[in-house]
Design a protein around this motif. Structure first.
Motif, PDB file in Angstrom:
ATOM      1  N   MET A 113      53.431  32.328  30.292  1.00  0.00           N
ATOM      2  CA  MET A 113      52.511  33.116  29.485  1.00  0.00           C
ATOM      3  C   MET A 113      51.838  34.162  30.368  1.00  0.00           C
ATOM      4  N   VAL A 114      51.698  35.368  29.824  1.00  0.00           N
ATOM      5  CA  VAL A 114      51.001  36.445  30.512  1.00  0.00           C
ATOM      6  C   VAL A 114      49.818  36.834  29.650  1.00  0.00           C
ATOM      7  N   THR A 115      48.626  36.793  30.253  1.00  0.00           N
ATOM      8  CA  THR A 115      47.421  37.184  29.531  1.00  0.00           C
ATOM      9  C   THR A 115      46.701  38.265  30.329  1.00  0.00           C
ATOM     10  N   ASP A 116      45.898  39.047  29.630  1.00  0.00           N
ATOM     11  CA  ASP A 116      45.123  40.091  30.281  1.00  0.00           C
ATOM     12  C   ASP A 116      43.941  39.493  31.025  1.00  0.00           C
ATOM     13  N   GLY A 117      43.553  40.167  32.098  1.00  0.00           N
ATOM     14  CA  GLY A 117      42.468  39.725  32.973  1.00  0.00           C
ATOM     15  C   GLY A 117      41.111  40.094  32.436  1.00  0.00           C
ATOM     16  N   PRO A 118      40.109  39.847  33.224  1.00  0.00           N
ATOM     17  CA  PRO A 118      40.218  39.357  34.593  1.00  0.00           C
ATOM     18  C   PRO A 118      40.544  37.870  34.641  1.00  0.00           C
ATOM     19  N   TYR A 119      41.029  37.424  35.791  1.00  0.00           N
ATOM     20  CA  TYR A 119      41.439  36.034  35.979  1.00  0.00           C
ATOM     21  C   TYR A 119      40.254  35.088  35.826  1.00  0.00           C
ATOM     22  N   THR A 120      39.122  35.433  36.440  1.00  0.00           N
ATOM     23  CA  THR A 120      37.926  34.602  36.325  1.00  0.00           C
ATOM     24  C   THR A 120      36.728  35.486  36.024  1.00  0.00           C
ATOM     25  N   GLU A 121      35.732  34.891  35.436  1.00  0.00           N
ATOM     26  CA  GLU A 121      34.472  35.589  35.221  1.00  0.00           C
ATOM     27  C   GLU A 121      33.621  35.370  36.461  1.00  0.00           C
ATOM     28  N   SER A 122      33.264  36.440  37.133  1.00  0.00           N
ATOM     29  CA  SER A 122      32.436  36.309  38.327  1.00  0.00           C
ATOM     30  C   SER A 122      31.677  37.606  38.567  1.00  0.00           C
ATOM     31  N   VAL A 123      30.654  37.518  39.390  1.00  0.00           N
ATOM     32  CA  VAL A 123      29.872  38.688  39.749  1.00  0.00           C
ATOM     33  C   VAL A 123      30.644  39.544  40.746  1.00  0.00           C
ATOM     34  N   GLU A 124      31.391  38.889  41.653  1.00  0.00           N
ATOM     35  CA  GLU A 124      32.159  39.609  42.663  1.00  0.00           C
ATOM     36  C   GLU A 124      33.633  39.637  42.282  1.00  0.00           C
ATOM     37  N   GLN A 125      34.260  40.772  42.560  1.00  0.00           N
ATOM     38  CA  GLN A 125      35.682  40.912  42.330  1.00  0.00           C
ATOM     39  C   GLN A 125      36.330  41.388  43.630  1.00  0.00           C
ATOM     40  N   LEU A 126      37.599  41.037  43.816  1.00  0.00           N
ATOM     41  CA  LEU A 126      38.345  41.531  44.955  1.00  0.00           C
ATOM     42  C   LEU A 126      38.646  43.000  44.709  1.00  0.00           C
TER      43      LEU A 126
END
Length: 125
Positions: free
Chosen positions: A68-81
């Motif tokens: 399965m492919v889903t749209d991001g973001p991968y996680t909910e967080s304050v910081e992103q790479l």
């Protein structure tokens, strides 16, 4: 030499709120980072700024084997790479010192050794 991945994380929305002049100042820090690496014997072998996390694609496999492919973001967080560098170095302490040039109040820098699959250890061992 050990290969290190320098991961730059932060709040994407903070970057988007910066003026063009403020963004230019951040880019100047990256130029200084590259200059210091070269002048102190480290080898910058790669790196790239990443597009915003909302463009992420997440790939998972269900118990039945369906991919399965889903749209991001991968996680909910304050910081992103937001970006990464690949640096070859024999001096981790000096590399960490140079990474301080990139430090920002709204983000963090993570430095990790890459594994050399030929030996199963970090790339410097």
């Amino acid at each position: 030499m050990t290969t290190y991945v320098v991961l730059l994380t932060g709040d994407e929305t903070a970057w988007e709120r910066l003026t063009a002049e403020q963004q230019a100042s951040v880019f100047a820090k990256h130029e200084e980072f590259a200059r210091l690496l070269a002048s102190r014997g480290h080898q910058l072998t790669g790196g790239q700024e990443l597009v915003p996390s909302h463009t992420t694609k997440k790939i998972t496999k269900a118990a039945d084997g369906a991919v399965m492919v889903t749209d991001g973001p991968y996680t909910e967080s304050v910081e992103q790479l937001g970006a990464f560098y690949l640096v070859e170095s024999d001096d981790l302490d000096d590399l960490l010192d140079i990474c301080g040039v990139l430090a920002e109040p709204d983000g963090a820098i993570e430095v990790r050794a890459a594994v050399d699959h030929g030996t199963g250890t970090d790339s410097g061992a």
